[in-house]
Each structure stands twice: as structure tokens, then as C-alpha cells.
Scaffold this motif. Sequence first.
Motif, PDB file in Angstrom:
ATOM      1  N   LEU A   1       0.819  -1.191  -0.149  1.00 54.23           N
ATOM      2  CA  LEU A   1      -0.080  -0.494   0.051  1.00 54.23           C
ATOM      3  C   LEU A   1       1.051   1.322  -0.048  1.00 54.23           C
ATOM      4  CD1 LEU A   1      -2.796  -1.234   2.660  1.00 54.23           C
ATOM      5  CD2 LEU A   1      -3.425  -0.871   0.138  1.00 54.23           C
ATOM      6  N   MET A   2       2.446   1.020   0.551  1.00 54.54           N
ATOM      7  CA  MET A   2       2.945   2.306   0.133  1.00 54.54           C
ATOM      8  C   MET A   2       4.191   1.894   0.389  1.00 54.54           C
ATOM      9  SD  MET A   2       2.941   3.106   4.301  1.00 54.54           S
ATOM     10  CE  MET A   2       4.964   2.816   4.266  1.00 54.54           C
ATOM     11  N   LYS A   3       5.262   2.925  -0.028  1.00 51.55           N
ATOM     12  CA  LYS A   3       6.769   2.142  -0.200  1.00 51.55           C
ATOM     13  C   LYS A   3       7.109   2.749   1.001  1.00 51.55           C
ATOM     14  CE  LYS A   3       6.711   4.833  -4.230  1.00 51.55           C
ATOM     15  NZ  LYS A   3       7.439   6.436  -5.318  1.00 51.55           N
ATOM     16  N   LYS A   4       8.905   1.979   0.408  1.00 51.27           N
ATOM     17  CA  LYS A   4       9.269   2.261   2.362  1.00 51.27           C
ATOM     18  C   LYS A   4      10.360   2.939   2.202  1.00 51.27           C
ATOM     19  CE  LYS A   4      10.472  -2.769   1.049  1.00 51.27           C
ATOM     20  NZ  LYS A   4      11.426  -4.222   0.873  1.00 51.27           N
ATOM     21  N   GLY A   5       9.391   4.154   3.421  1.00 50.29           N
ATOM     22  CA  GLY A   5       9.520   5.449   3.339  1.00 50.29           C
ATOM     23  C   GLY A   5       9.939   5.765   4.846  1.00 50.29           C
ATOM     24  N   ILE A   6      10.913   6.335   5.788  1.00 50.85           N
ATOM     25  CA  ILE A   6      10.626   6.806   7.269  1.00 50.85           C
ATOM     26  C   ILE A   6      11.712   7.628   7.370  1.00 50.85           C
ATOM     27  CG2 ILE A   6      12.097   5.350   8.281  1.00 50.85           C
ATOM     28  CD1 ILE A   6       9.285   4.872  10.458  1.00 50.85           C
ATOM     29  N   ARG A   7      12.053   9.030   8.078  1.00 44.30           N
ATOM     30  CA  ARG A   7      12.083   9.784   8.587  1.00 44.30           C
ATOM     31  C   ARG A   7      12.993   9.146   9.748  1.00 44.30           C
ATOM     32  NH1 ARG A   7       9.286  15.780   7.118  1.00 44.30           N
ATOM     33  NH2 ARG A   7       9.505  15.358   4.521  1.00 44.30           N
ATOM     34  N   LEU A   8      14.291   9.731   9.613  1.00 46.72           N
ATOM     35  CA  LEU A   8      14.984  10.266  10.625  1.00 46.72           C
ATOM     36  C   LEU A   8      14.261  11.165  11.826  1.00 46.72           C
ATOM     37  CD1 LEU A   8      18.547   9.971   8.763  1.00 46.72           C
ATOM     38  CD2 LEU A   8      17.877   8.327  10.776  1.00 46.72           C
ATOM     39  N   PRO A   9      14.715  10.311  13.181  1.00 43.45           N
ATOM     40  CA  PRO A   9      15.535   9.528  14.315  1.00 43.45           C
ATOM     41  C   PRO A   9      14.757   8.542  14.125  1.00 43.45           C
ATOM     42  CG  PRO A   9      14.498  10.854  15.479  1.00 43.45           C
ATOM     43  CD  PRO A   9      14.280  11.411  14.320  1.00 43.45           C
ATOM     44  N   LEU A  10      13.652   8.260  13.462  1.00 40.47           N
ATOM     45  CA  LEU A  10      12.901   6.704  13.582  1.00 40.47           C
ATOM     46  C   LEU A  10      13.875   6.072  11.287  1.00 40.47           C
ATOM     47  CD1 LEU A  10       9.157   7.567  13.928  1.00 40.47           C
ATOM     48  CD2 LEU A  10      11.184   7.207  15.282  1.00 40.47           C
ATOM     49  N   THR A  11      14.144   5.229  12.178  1.00 36.87           N
ATOM     50  CA  THR A  11      14.629   4.191  11.175  1.00 36.87           C
ATOM     51  C   THR A  11      13.719   2.815  10.666  1.00 36.87           C
ATOM     52  OG1 THR A  11      16.149   2.907  13.249  1.00 36.87           O
ATOM     53  CG2 THR A  11      16.934   4.730  11.920  1.00 36.87           C
ATOM     54  N   TRP A  12      14.032   1.980   9.586  1.00 38.50           N
ATOM     55  CA  TRP A  12      12.954   0.957   9.090  1.00 38.50           C
ATOM     56  C   TRP A  12      12.934   0.287  10.011  1.00 38.50           C
ATOM     57  CZ3 TRP A  12       8.994   1.963   6.303  1.00 38.50           C
ATOM     58  CH2 TRP A  12       8.775   1.195   5.900  1.00 38.50           C
TER      59      TRP A  12
END
Length: 291
Positions: free
Chosen positions: A261-272
Motif C-alpha cells: 500500500l505504500m513505499k518503504k519510507g520513514i524519517r530520521l531519527p526513526l529507521t526502517w
Amino acid sequence: MIQGSIVALVTPMDETGAVDKESLRRLIEFHIAEGTDAVVAVGTTGESATLDEAEHCDVIKSVIDYARGRIPVIAGTGANSTTEAIALTRKARELGADACLIVTPYYNKPTQEGLYLHHKAINDAVDIPQILYNVPGRTACDMLPETVGRLSRLKNIVGVKEATGDLSRVAKIRELSGDEFALYTGDDATSREFCLLGGNGSITVTGNVAPRLVHEMIAAALAGDREKALKIDQKLAALHKTLFIQSNPIPVKWAVAEMGLMKKGIRLPLTWLTPDCHDAVRDAMRQAEVI
């Protein structure tokens, strides 16, 4: 009153961390089709802490535009600055949000009187339904039931998201605030019992991944059907746990991406989500029959 399964929507991003509008549109259609009762745009699960103000408002606008009145949209507009929270809440009203979710000021650690005056200032400044949001595990600040009761008497404050997981607070807040005040849980693991005890719904992380099951479980609990709610919730129990195996929204974004449903994206300081957690989350998704 907005009731039922209210999904704390993830904010889709691409691999660079840019907001992915096409995936956001797809998520709104997905939730409407699956029976989600309302969505929260740019709450904690929507990574409000790492979106700048322009992005924050743009995501709220996009969710409202994509929903087209088919589902209520609650905008996350809290901040640890009262003036900033007022500005965000005012903008959400201008954009057409149905209500705002306003977290207690984080990091500042205000007193109970400070919390009252903070939310009263927002209430007095912006004429839109406002839902208090108490999540001390994130904010280091616990809004006590007595403070919720005081705030419930203000015109625009219509409910509270109580995310402590303390079920003893349901009856206490209800007694202090009255029957017309909405009580939502922010703790998926106890959401079934919260609603059976008289709550009005769940602002849910699990609903991002299994929206139809969460909707059906909460609906059964609101109807007082304990047996049906329990039967459904047993399928969700592993998800309730594993979606917090690392800091929210790390696991839930991985799961939504795993569903395509979506791409593999997240923002620092959080990580995959790290590979050692993949099997646990995937197994929980299988138990909920979403993959």
C-alpha cells in the motif's frame, strides 16, 4: 460524536523521506472500502514530530481532499507550544477538518493547571471540536481524570484519547465528564475491554493493517457483544503486540509497505524495521489474515 474504529493514519513516504501523495490517496480509499469509521491525519503515528509546519498542514489538506466528506477527518494539531497548537488548530479548521486531536505538551512537563490553561486557550481561540490526547509514555506528562473533567465543561472540547492502557480510568473519566463526552482509547491491546466498559471507540494503530477486523471488533464491543468482540480480537492480539516491537510507527509502516500500500519510507531519527523483527510482524499479519 465520532465513534468506532478511528485509524491513526501513517504518513506514506518514499525512500528519501518525501511525503508520497499517491500512496496517501490509496490509503484513504483502502480505509473507506474496509469500513474504517474515521481517520486521524498527522498524529503520532503520522510522524507529526518530523514534518515541518507546511508539510503538516499539506498532509491534513490532502487527507481532507482525498476523503471528500466520505469519512470524518480528525487533524493532529498538538504542540508543546500553546501558540503553535492554536495556529495548527486554526489552520485545520480553515482546511475543513471535522475535529482536532491535541496532544498534551511534550517535554515541557506542565502542571495540571498548566494543562488546563493550555487546552482552554486552544478552546477559546478556535471554534472546532477538540479531542484531548493523553499519552504519558510519549510526552512525560499525564493528564489526570480530574483535569479531563474540568476541560470537558468547555464548549469545544468534546472528547479524550486516553492512551495509558489503564482501564480503571474509563469509569472515572465518564463520571467526571458526562455521557456526551467521547472516550477513545489509544491502546490497541486494551481497546476491546475499553469499549465494553463504556468507551466510544479506538484511535488505533492496528487499524492501519487490519482495518476491517478492527472496525468489526470495536463495533461488536460498542454493541455489548463480548463474545463476538473477543473472537475477533483473538485474531488481532499478535498484531497489537508486534506493531510495538520497535517504536511506533516503525513496525506499522513496515507492515503497510509489506501489504503493497505504500513505499518503504520513514524519517530520521526513526529507521526502517530491522530484519530480526520481520518474521514476528509477518506472522502476526498472517494471524489477522491480511497477507
